[in-house]
Design an enzyme around this catalytic site. Structure first.
Site, short mmCIF file in Angstrom:
data_model
loop_
_atom_site.label_atom_id
_atom_site.label_comp_id
_atom_site.label_asym_id
_atom_site.label_seq_id
_atom_site.Cartn_x
_atom_site.Cartn_y
_atom_site.Cartn_z
N ARG A 88 -1.85 -0.25 -1.54
CA ARG A 88 -3.11 -0.10 -2.28
C ARG A 88 -4.15 -0.92 -1.54
NH1 ARG A 88 -0.77 3.09 -4.91
NH2 ARG A 88 -0.11 3.06 -7.09
N LYS A 114 -5.49 -8.28 -2.02
CA LYS A 114 -6.05 -9.30 -2.91
C LYS A 114 -5.16 -10.53 -2.93
CE LYS A 114 -9.19 -10.01 -6.16
NZ LYS A 114 -9.40 -11.33 -5.57
N LYS A 171 3.00 -8.88 -8.14
CA LYS A 171 2.34 -9.09 -9.45
C LYS A 171 1.27 -8.03 -9.70
CE LYS A 171 1.29 -13.37 -8.65
NZ LYS A 171 0.84 -14.73 -8.48
N ASP A 221 -0.28 -3.33 -12.98
CA ASP A 221 -1.04 -2.11 -12.67
C ASP A 221 -2.47 -2.40 -12.23
OD1 ASP A 221 1.04 -0.33 -13.15
OD2 ASP A 221 0.67 -0.37 -15.30
N LYS A 256 -2.67 -13.40 0.86
CA LYS A 256 -2.86 -14.80 0.47
C LYS A 256 -3.39 -15.57 1.66
CE LYS A 256 -2.12 -17.54 -3.11
NZ LYS A 256 -2.16 -17.15 -4.52
#
Ligand code: NAD
Length: 489
Positions: free
Chosen positions: A83, A87, A111, A116, A123
């Site tokens: 995806r 992040k 996580k 979702d 990181k």
């Protein structure tokens, strides 16, 4: 033939080899992954694709303080691109190294999948102790780090979006956003390059408390489930439950504060890097925070007893233990001394696999990090979408919502020929604002994820712990992403 004396001929008794626990977080995360993966049937190689870390960027850059130069080491790991954007927080800590950053990036992928949130995991880490630097020095380091990330395409609203983590907060996120904006003049979506910003700089209401609040929502859901909580020898409800918290930082502070203020739980111990304070009657968390700001320490807080070690907070008797500082806090060494009934992992990686084995044997429930602290990334997702839409949540509907409520409350009052008390009335007629929407979205996310993990734990006969169930939940979702996307080029 040489004579051997009886003494020299006797073999010295074999010394029992001392058990040395592997505390490498990357190995620990992979061990946890493998344990879950054994329960799944996947096309050969797919599990490797999910498990491995795609890219790691290691940088060493100079900063100049006065007439002195200092080299800074930093990493940004990109674990999974199933995806996009990716992040994950940025950590400032002396303990940061490549393995740690890779492990934390993997935890981010898992996580996000569990709650979702449509991001891959990443990181970052800078190997410094934040409190050893002045704000001006930290600003220099943060801006230079951002420039390095920009140069290598490791940051951007559609590429990779950092957030706060240990040692960083909204101040650092504002510097990152500003530096990114300076390098991309005129790009409309620049503010979405980082989350956890101050509200006045495109942040979102509720983000700073989101991780701690997410921990509370998860605990509420557990303690609402009478049957489940009875398995661990407790009655339902959080009222009066005793809590010990390790780390009074962003996550630990808000988790403790909300548990006390909104749920009536009793915070009996708080541990910080310089010691623990203990009060069986309960600790007022906002007052403790004020005391810490004034004196520089949590120690000597009125009414509480000082315990010498920061790790003492892990060993006090309580219902819920919330490690909210760093990894490897509950290990094979101290697991036998843990005296709680639930470990709520607010930090990443606080419990080692050996320690978890021991806790599980003693029927202590461990709620895993990849679920428990996912509230932070959930609300970061809301902030990111807010930045892309360029409008505060609730701005369009707040007044119409309030007018409808006013109408309803007024009609009710007419019908019963009476009035609601003033305070209650104001609550009833207030329109839904951004903070309400964020908390509602966060609660929905944590409750749904908890139920999903519990359902998996109950469905897989070979699974008895919540961590393995959480990994199963994550792995299946990431696998689906990879299978549907295929491989190109
Ligand atoms: P923070 O820097 O705000 O707070 C950490 C606190 O722990 C500090 O007050 C520090 O003094 C204290 N501490 C350090 N060493 C300690 C020790 N040995 N014993 C007790 N306390 C100690 O960091 P944070 O953002 O609250 O992050 C804490 C943990 O939560 C980390 O594992 C982080 O990865 C995880 N986490 C944070 C977020 C977030 O939104 N900030 C989201 C998900 C996970």
């Amino acid at each position: 033939m040489a004579k051997t004396t009886k003494k020299t001929a006797t073999k010295a008794p074999a010394r029992k080899k001392k058990f040395v626990e592997d505390l490498n977080l990357n190995n620990i995360v992979n061990t946890q992954f493998d344990k879950a993966a054994r329960c799944l049937k996947m096309p050969p190689g797919l599990l490797d694709q999910i498990k491995c870390c795609n890219n790691v960027y290691f940088m060493q850059f100079p900063v100049k303080f006065g007439n002195k130069y200092q080299m800074i080491k930093a990493w940004r790991a990109e674990h999974s691109h199933h995806r996009k954007p990716l992040k994950g927080g940025i950590r400032y800590s002396l303990m940061v190294d490549q393995d740690e950053v890779m492990a934390l990036a993997a935890l981010m992928s898992y996580k996000c999948a569990i709650v979702d949130v449509p991001f891959g995991g990443s990181k970052g880490g800078v190997q410094i102790q934040a409190r050893a630097y002045t704000p001006e020095q930290l600003e220099k380091i943060t801006r230079r780090l951002t420039a390095e990330l920009i140069r290598k395409d490791f940051i951007g609203p559609g590429i990779n979006v950092p957030a706060p983590d240990y040692g960083t907060g909204e101040r650092e996120m504002a510097w990152i956003a500003d530096t990114y904006d300076a390098f991309h003049p005129g790009d409309l979506d620049n503010m979405a390059c980082v989350t956890g910003k101050p509200i006045t700089q495109g942040g979102i209401r509720g983000r700073s408390e989101a991780t701690g609040r997410g921990v509370v929502y998860a605990l509420r859901e557990l303690f609402r489930n009478q049957k489940e909580i009875a398995r661990y020898g407790m009655a339902g409800g959080l009222e009066g439950k005793t809590v010990s918290v390790q780390g009074l930082g962003n996550v630990g502070y808000h988790a403790a504060r909300i548990l006390h203020a909104e749920d009536g739980a009793k915070i009996v111990a708080v541990g910080e890097f310089d010691g623990t304070i203990y009060n069986p009657k309960g600790i007022d968390i906002p007052a403790l925070q004020r005391h810490r700001k004034k004196t520089g320490s949590i120690r000597n807080f009125p009414g509480a007893k000082n315990l010498k070690n920061s790790s003492d907070c892990l060993e006090v008797e309580c219902d819920i233990l919330i490690p909210a500082a760093l990894e490897n806090q509950i290990t094979a060494e101290n697991a036998k001394k843990i005296r709680c009934r639930v470990v709520a992992e607010a930090a990443n990686g606080p419990t080692t696999p050996k320690a978890e084995e021991e806790l599980t044997k003693r029927n202590i429930l461990v709620l895993p990090d990849i679920f428990m602290n996912a509230g932070g990334v959930t609300v970061s997702y809301f902030e990111w979408t807010k930045n892309l839409s360029h409008m505060r949540y609730g701005r369009l509907e707040k007044r119409i919502d309030s007018a409808k409520r006013e109408n309803l409350v007024g009609s009710l009052e007419k019908l019963v020929s009476g009035n609601f008390p003033k305070k209650k009335r104001a609550e009833l007629v207030a329109g839904t604002d951004e903070h309400d929407l964020v908390n509602s979205g966060l609660e929905e996310t944590m409750v749904c994820a908890y139920r999903e993990i519990l359902e998996i734990r109950n469905r897989f006969r070979s699974v008895s712990d919540m961590r393995t169930a959480a990994y199963l939940c994550a792995i299946q979702k990431v696998a689906r992403g990879y299978l549907e996307l295929g491989i190109f080029p």
